[in-house]
Write an enzyme that holds these catalytic residues in place. Structure first.
Site, PDB file in Angstrom:
ATOM      1  CG  ASP A 168      -1.982   1.048   1.167  1.00  0.00           C
ATOM      2  OD1 ASP A 168      -1.702   2.163   0.675  1.00  0.00           O
ATOM      3  OD2 ASP A 168      -3.120   0.784   1.603  1.00  0.00           O
ATOM      4  NE  ARG A 197     -15.353   0.332  -8.437  1.00  0.00           N
ATOM      5  CZ  ARG A 197     -15.228   1.651  -8.498  1.00  0.00           C
ATOM      6  NH1 ARG A 197     -14.765   2.311  -7.456  1.00  0.00           N
ATOM      7  NH2 ARG A 197     -15.548   2.314  -9.585  1.00  0.00           N
ATOM      8  CG  ASP A 206     -18.417  -9.675  -4.483  1.00  0.00           C
ATOM      9  OD1 ASP A 206     -19.403 -10.413  -4.712  1.00  0.00           O
ATOM     10  OD2 ASP A 206     -18.509  -8.595  -3.872  1.00  0.00           O
ATOM     11  CD  GLU A 231     -20.001  -5.656 -10.747  1.00  0.00           C
ATOM     12  OE1 GLU A 231     -21.040  -5.155 -10.256  1.00  0.00           O
ATOM     13  OE2 GLU A 231     -18.950  -5.755 -10.121  1.00  0.00           O
ATOM     14  CG  HIS A 254     -20.834  -5.759  -6.531  1.00  0.00           C
ATOM     15  ND1 HIS A 254     -20.397  -4.855  -7.448  1.00  0.00           N
ATOM     16  CD2 HIS A 254     -20.420  -5.274  -5.324  1.00  0.00           C
ATOM     17  CE1 HIS A 254     -19.750  -3.874  -6.839  1.00  0.00           C
ATOM     18  NE2 HIS A 254     -19.756  -4.115  -5.556  1.00  0.00           N
ATOM     19  CB  ALA A 276     -21.936  -4.009   0.870  1.00  0.00           C
TER      20      ALA A 276
HETATM   21  P1  NAD Z   1     -10.073   2.556   1.457  1.00  0.00           P
HETATM   22  O1  NAD Z   1     -10.034   3.824   0.733  1.00  0.00           O
HETATM   23  O2  NAD Z   1     -10.312   2.533   2.931  1.00  0.00           O
HETATM   24  O3  NAD Z   1      -8.711   1.754   1.210  1.00  0.00           O
HETATM   25  C1  NAD Z   1      -8.084   1.660  -0.030  1.00  0.00           C
HETATM   26  C2  NAD Z   1      -6.601   1.464   0.239  1.00  0.00           C
HETATM   27  O4  NAD Z   1      -5.961   1.237  -1.024  1.00  0.00           O
HETATM   28  C3  NAD Z   1      -5.937   2.702   0.860  1.00  0.00           C
HETATM   29  O5  NAD Z   1      -5.240   2.359   2.036  1.00  0.00           O
HETATM   30  C4  NAD Z   1      -4.995   3.180  -0.227  1.00  0.00           C
HETATM   31  O6  NAD Z   1      -3.809   3.729   0.301  1.00  0.00           O
HETATM   32  C5  NAD Z   1      -4.713   1.903  -0.999  1.00  0.00           C
HETATM   33  N1  NAD Z   1      -4.260   2.141  -2.368  1.00  0.00           N
HETATM   34  C6  NAD Z   1      -4.580   3.155  -3.205  1.00  0.00           C
HETATM   35  N2  NAD Z   1      -3.938   3.028  -4.381  1.00  0.00           N
HETATM   36  C7  NAD Z   1      -3.184   1.900  -4.269  1.00  0.00           C
HETATM   37  C8  NAD Z   1      -2.297   1.237  -5.159  1.00  0.00           C
HETATM   38  N3  NAD Z   1      -2.042   1.721  -6.368  1.00  0.00           N
HETATM   39  N4  NAD Z   1      -1.701   0.106  -4.721  1.00  0.00           N
HETATM   40  C9  NAD Z   1      -1.943  -0.394  -3.483  1.00  0.00           C
HETATM   41  N5  NAD Z   1      -2.767   0.211  -2.594  1.00  0.00           N
HETATM   42  C10 NAD Z   1      -3.384   1.334  -2.989  1.00  0.00           C
HETATM   43  O7  NAD Z   1     -11.149   1.656   0.698  1.00  0.00           O
HETATM   44  P2  NAD Z   1     -11.967   0.399   1.264  1.00  0.00           P
HETATM   45  O8  NAD Z   1     -13.207   0.888   1.929  1.00  0.00           O
HETATM   46  O9  NAD Z   1     -11.061  -0.513   2.007  1.00  0.00           O
HETATM   47  O10 NAD Z   1     -12.420  -0.272  -0.126  1.00  0.00           O
HETATM   48  C11 NAD Z   1     -11.497  -1.041  -0.896  1.00  0.00           C
HETATM   49  C12 NAD Z   1     -12.161  -1.465  -2.201  1.00  0.00           C
HETATM   50  O11 NAD Z   1     -13.302  -2.294  -1.933  1.00  0.00           O
HETATM   51  C13 NAD Z   1     -12.690  -0.314  -3.045  1.00  0.00           C
HETATM   52  O12 NAD Z   1     -12.392  -0.550  -4.399  1.00  0.00           O
HETATM   53  C14 NAD Z   1     -14.191  -0.391  -2.849  1.00  0.00           C
HETATM   54  O13 NAD Z   1     -14.898   0.160  -3.961  1.00  0.00           O
HETATM   55  C15 NAD Z   1     -14.399  -1.861  -2.748  1.00  0.00           C
HETATM   56  N6  NAD Z   1     -15.659  -2.257  -2.122  1.00  0.00           N
HETATM   57  C16 NAD Z   1     -16.273  -3.368  -2.628  1.00  0.00           C
HETATM   58  C17 NAD Z   1     -17.465  -3.812  -2.085  1.00  0.00           C
HETATM   59  C18 NAD Z   1     -18.122  -5.035  -2.637  1.00  0.00           C
HETATM   60  O14 NAD Z   1     -19.331  -5.129  -2.546  1.00  0.00           O
HETATM   61  N7  NAD Z   1     -17.393  -6.002  -3.165  1.00  0.00           N
HETATM   62  C19 NAD Z   1     -18.054  -3.092  -1.033  1.00  0.00           C
HETATM   63  C20 NAD Z   1     -17.378  -1.985  -0.498  1.00  0.00           C
HETATM   64  C21 NAD Z   1     -16.173  -1.560  -1.058  1.00  0.00           C
END
Ligand code: NAD
Length: 527
Positions: free
Chosen positions: A170, A231, A255, A260, A279, A282
């Site tokens: 990260d 994503r 997921d 999609e 998906h 959540a």
């Molecule tokens: P968040 O913003 O809390 O965390 C994202 C992390 O990724 C941060 O710590 C950031 O520093 C890091 N990051 C950014 N660019 C990066 C890179 N190039 N390489 C490595 N790390 C990098 O987000 P979150 O709430 O933990 O969500 C994470 C992902 O999960 C998002 O894409 C969100 O859309 C997705 N999500 C999916 C679902 C689902 O239903 N599957 C639900 C909620 C969120």
């Protein structure tokens, strides 16, 4: 008494929270737009999930409305610009579903290690294949996590409890914060090399789009499993299917997809060693309730005491401050964005410095705006001037403001410096006349460039012919150069070109540039 309209299905607990706060609450789920428009004028607060569209037309009629609360993260169903224009605060509830997503990722890793989905299909088909489905245990294996924000860090916690080792990448987490979580930080190559299971928890950005591709898949351990609950665009699904079909990867669970749902005939649908869910990240009872409760609490606190939490739009600044800072505000965001894209590893501090005439203005807004630009590239949750300072603090990133009234070469200069374990990057800009923003320094190089749109940054030896070659290569690829600014260090050991271009060159074209004589490094950014 304040009145709140609950227009989407929240939860009884959430409605109770609003009532307990002394608000008058009407629950009218599923109203047609016209019906909603007819009554919205009676309400101070509006609570929605994703079904109700909060349009400019609806907001025009919402003469009393002060706040829209969205239970969930995405605010695509709310016209933010119209809300901001009308002074309506829009809040979301980031983090409410983090545990749900992290648990799904863990379930997927375990399913893949023990072939749960494939074995189920086999038993249902009347077979009994104990040998074929011999599995692996999590204990002692290495989990590689890419992105340790809200969700990634919960997965880390759960996997440590399963006695796994965790290695994480990260770029935006300080080593102290990583140590608190109990993970070893590594670069991406280290993750691919070490991990038996890789789980992706990054936002979809220019850096993460296509992060998992044929090249990166080939560098993963033979037999490793890959999980994507982040994503769709982060994974090249065709390349993943090929890596699974060839037996290089042991399994994959997705997921999220792009698009999609995945279309019929998608190569992943015909493979055994995959787990696919629609998906569902959540989609737990608890997460749905958690976001509803969070939005109710936020709405109540705002209407009762004016407390702003998780606002996604920004209250406008007082007119005098806007007049003073004017074009420096968007410049601050662009400089933050540039610094965010050139970010050193393990960033720990952001310094926003102003000098010259600008030093007389209140600089807090500039500093916050620079953080917005910077964090936009790394966080999934939308950030704004209100939320950015807290989001930075949570990630162990300190913000410092510096001001010097003596001008430094320019009547006013704004600089953003990010310091980290991997060194520091400093960029600076100014405004010519009233509106012409210019980038005047990138690291050690003085330049004069427009901080907007797609740009190419090229470091090279100070030798003749480099710029000509650059122009010819880009020209042959149809990439038009709008402006070019050249610079070199005083000792002429390093030279630099900053190009404003009309389109982003492909990875192939960048490779061609990289291979040119005297070119040391090249990268694109978009401002
Ligand atoms: P968040 O913003 O809390 O965390 C994202 C992390 O990724 C941060 O710590 C950031 O520093 C890091 N990051 C950014 N660019 C990066 C890179 N190039 N390489 C490595 N790390 C990098 O987000 P979150 O709430 O933990 O969500 C994470 C992902 O999960 C998002 O894409 C969100 O859309 C997705 N999500 C999916 C679902 C689902 O239903 N599957 C639900 C909620 C969120």
């Amino acid at each position: 008494m304040h009145r709140v309209l609950v227009a989407d299905d929240l939860s009884p607990e959430a409605v109770q929270i609003l009532r307990d706060a002394g608000l008058e609450v009407d629950v009218r789920v599923g109203l047609k737009p016209e019906a909603l428009e007819a009554i919205i004028g009676d309400y101070d607060g509006l609570a929605v999930r994703s079904a109700t569209k909060v349009t400019a037309r609806l907001l025009e009629r919402a003469t009393r409305l002060k706040i829209v609360g969205r239970a969930g993260v995405g605010v695509d169903n709310v016209d933010l610009e119209a809300a901001t224009r009308r002074g309506v605060v829009v809040m979301n509830t980031p983090g409410g579903s983090s545990t749900a997503v992290a648990e799904l990722a863990l379930a997927m890793i375990m399913s893949l290690f023990r072939h749960v989905a494939a074995a189920t299909a086999s038993v249902k088909a009347g077979r009994w294949e104990k040998k074929r489905f011999q599995g692996r245990e999590l204990a002692g294996k290495t989990l590689g996590v890419v992105g340790i924000g809200n969700i990634g860090s919960i997965l880390v916690d759960r996997c440590l409890a399963m006695k796994m080792k965790v290695v994480a990448y990260d770029p935006f987490i300080s080593p102290e914060a990583a140590a608190r979580l109990g993970v070893t930080l590594s670069d991406l190559e280290g993750v691919w090399r070490a991990a038996d299971a890789i789980s992706l928890h990054v936002p979809l950005t220019e850096q993460t789009r296509g992060l998992i591709n044929a090249g990166t898949l080939a560098r993963m351990k033979r037999g490793a499993v890959l999980v994507n609950c982040s994503r769709g665009g982060v994974v090249d699904e065709a390349a993943l299917a090929a890596a699974l079909a060839s037996g290089h990867l042991g399994g994959a669970a997705l997921d999220v997809f792009e698009p999609e749902p995945p279309p019929a005939g998608h190569p992943l649908l015909g493979l055994d060693n995959v787990v696919l869910t629609p998906h569902l990240g959540a989609q737990t009872e608890e997460a749905q309730v958690a976001v509803a409760v969070a939005v109710a609490e936020q709405l109540a606190r705002y209407l009762e005491g004016g407390e702003v939490k998780n606002a996604v739009n920004v209250p406008s600044l007082p007119r005098e401050v806007l007049a003073q800072l004017g074009p420096y505000l968007p410049l601050a965001e662009r400089l933050g964005s540039l610094a965010g894209q050139l970010l050193p590893a393990g960033p720990t501090e952001v310094v926003v410095s102003v000098s010259g005439d600008l030093a007389a203005a209140p600089t807090r807004s500039l500093a916050s705006r620079a953080l917005v630009g910077l964090l936009r590239h790394v966080l999934d949750t939308p950030v704004n001037e209100v939320s950015a300072p807290a989001a930075a603090r949570e990630r162990g990133l300190a913000l410092r403001e510096e001001r010097a009234s003596a001008p430094q070469d320019y009547a006013s200069l704004l600089a953003v410096t990010v310091k980290g374990q991997g060194g520091e990057i400093s960029v600076a800009g100014t405004v010519y006349g009233k509106t012409e923003a210019r980038l005047v320094r990138v690291g050690a190089f003085r330049i004069e460039a427009v901080p907007a749109g797609p740009c190419i940054l090229c470091e090279n030896d100070d030798a003749p012919g480099v710029v000509g070659n650059l122009g010819t290569t880009l020209g042959a690829a149809g990439v038009n150069i709008a402006r070019i600014s050249l610079s070199r260090t005083d000792d002429r050991t390093r030279a630099f070109a900053f190009l404003n271009v009309d389109s982003v060159p492909s990875a192939q074209v960048l490779d061609q540039v990289r291979a040119l004589p005297h070119v040391r490094s090249v990268r694109t950014i978009t401002l």
